[in-house]
Design a protein around this motif. Structure first.
Motif, mmCIF file in Angstrom:
data_model
loop_
_atom_site.group_PDB
_atom_site.id
_atom_site.type_symbol
_atom_site.label_atom_id
_atom_site.label_comp_id
_atom_site.label_asym_id
_atom_site.label_seq_id
_atom_site.Cartn_x
_atom_site.Cartn_y
_atom_site.Cartn_z
ATOM 1 N N TYR A 161 -32.037 -45.191 -26.887
ATOM 2 C CA TYR A 161 -32.802 -45.206 -25.998
ATOM 3 C C TYR A 161 -33.497 -43.917 -26.256
ATOM 4 O O TYR A 161 -32.844 -42.850 -26.760
ATOM 5 N N LEU A 162 -34.229 -43.819 -26.317
ATOM 6 C CA LEU A 162 -35.463 -42.719 -26.257
ATOM 7 C C LEU A 162 -36.473 -42.250 -25.503
ATOM 8 O O LEU A 162 -36.924 -42.859 -24.555
ATOM 9 N N SER A 163 -36.849 -40.836 -25.316
ATOM 10 C CA SER A 163 -38.362 -40.752 -25.112
ATOM 11 C C SER A 163 -39.502 -41.285 -25.178
ATOM 12 O O SER A 163 -40.074 -41.373 -26.498
ATOM 13 N N ARG A 164 -40.742 -41.454 -24.007
ATOM 14 C CA ARG A 164 -42.277 -42.685 -25.102
ATOM 15 C C ARG A 164 -42.660 -41.633 -26.851
ATOM 16 O O ARG A 164 -43.082 -41.490 -27.230
ATOM 17 N N ILE A 165 -42.472 -39.946 -25.376
ATOM 18 C CA ILE A 165 -43.218 -38.750 -26.780
ATOM 19 C C ILE A 165 -42.282 -39.427 -28.240
ATOM 20 O O ILE A 165 -42.952 -39.665 -29.128
ATOM 21 N N ASP A 166 -40.702 -39.252 -28.406
ATOM 22 C CA ASP A 166 -39.994 -39.738 -29.888
ATOM 23 C C ASP A 166 -40.417 -40.713 -30.102
ATOM 24 O O ASP A 166 -40.385 -41.264 -31.252
ATOM 25 N N PHE A 167 -40.976 -42.087 -29.178
ATOM 26 C CA PHE A 167 -41.255 -43.327 -29.583
ATOM 27 C C PHE A 167 -42.519 -42.828 -30.256
ATOM 28 O O PHE A 167 -42.825 -43.407 -31.292
ATOM 29 N N ALA A 168 -43.473 -42.584 -29.928
ATOM 30 C CA ALA A 168 -45.065 -41.933 -30.461
ATOM 31 C C ALA A 168 -44.783 -41.339 -31.449
ATOM 32 O O ALA A 168 -45.541 -42.225 -32.825
ATOM 33 N N ARG A 169 -44.047 -40.679 -31.804
ATOM 34 C CA ARG A 169 -43.817 -39.592 -33.027
ATOM 35 C C ARG A 169 -43.351 -40.865 -34.104
ATOM 36 O O ARG A 169 -43.041 -40.428 -35.090
ATOM 37 N N LEU A 170 -41.769 -41.313 -33.624
ATOM 38 C CA LEU A 170 -41.305 -42.204 -34.587
ATOM 39 C C LEU A 170 -41.733 -43.435 -35.177
ATOM 40 O O LEU A 170 -42.923 -43.553 -36.614
ATOM 41 N N ILE A 171 -43.089 -43.886 -34.641
ATOM 42 C CA ILE A 171 -44.979 -44.958 -34.984
ATOM 43 C C ILE A 171 -45.200 -43.836 -35.781
ATOM 44 O O ILE A 171 -45.194 -44.714 -36.981
ATOM 45 N N ALA A 172 -45.793 -42.916 -35.752
ATOM 46 C CA ALA A 172 -46.372 -42.236 -35.901
ATOM 47 C C ALA A 172 -45.972 -41.658 -37.826
ATOM 48 O O ALA A 172 -46.247 -41.860 -39.646
ATOM 49 N N GLU A 173 -44.972 -41.658 -37.638
ATOM 50 C CA GLU A 173 -43.408 -41.078 -39.387
ATOM 51 C C GLU A 173 -43.630 -42.224 -40.118
ATOM 52 O O GLU A 173 -44.468 -42.394 -41.071
ATOM 53 N N ILE A 174 -43.340 -42.875 -39.168
ATOM 54 C CA ILE A 174 -43.277 -44.775 -39.857
ATOM 55 C C ILE A 174 -44.375 -45.003 -40.100
ATOM 56 O O ILE A 174 -44.172 -46.177 -41.450
ATOM 57 N N PHE A 175 -45.642 -45.320 -39.672
ATOM 58 C CA PHE A 175 -46.654 -46.079 -40.056
ATOM 59 C C PHE A 175 -47.209 -44.671 -40.757
ATOM 60 O O PHE A 175 -48.568 -45.370 -40.880
ATOM 61 N N GLU A 176 -47.111 -43.821 -40.804
ATOM 62 C CA GLU A 176 -47.901 -42.762 -41.856
ATOM 63 C C GLU A 176 -49.161 -42.064 -41.500
ATOM 64 O O GLU A 176 -49.633 -42.294 -41.942
#
Length: 133
Positions: A65-80
């Protein structure tokens, strides 16, 4: 909140990667929360419920369970995507035609008990998808 790495799809993951791949800035609300669901987990849980002869209503959702902004930041981090530009905004300032819930998501305790199963975390699912993409 269902996501997968599927070219041509408009799910949140693919929208972010598409926009960032074009060098565009994304505008994402910081006050929307949910439990994003990997499509593979959704399919596997549904198939398991059918195979087990389950009846009734089951919510199939992600475990994180997380915020949409944290989801986006996680995508950016993992997909470099180091140059991912994210403009943070409140939902009320988006002026969307349709109202969006701030605290969405699904309770999945019944599903986890029925299947003795835990869906992947968002981070694990994104890492899995990155390895396969």
């Amino acid at each position: 909140g269902v996501f997968d790495y599927l070219l041509g799809s408009k799910n949140f993951l693919m929208q972010m990667l598409g926009l960032w791949g074009q060098g565009k800035k994304t505008t994402i609300p910081s006050d929307q929360f949910a439990n994003p669901t990997w499509a593979g987990d959704l399919a596997n849980a549904t198939l398991s419920l059918v195979k087990n002869g389950a009846s009734g209503i089951y919510h199939v959702g992600g475990s994180t369970y997380l915020s949409r902004i944290d989801f986006a930041r996680l995508i950016a981090e993992i997909f470099e995507v180091p140059d991912a530009e994210i403009n943070v905004i409140l939902t009320a300032d988006l002026n969307q035609k349709a109202r969006r819930p701030l605290f969405g998501g699904l309770k999945i305790e019944k599903l986890k008990r029925a299947l003795n199963w835990e869906p992947m975390t968002v981070k694990a699912a994104l890492n899995f998808l990155k390895r396969g993409s």
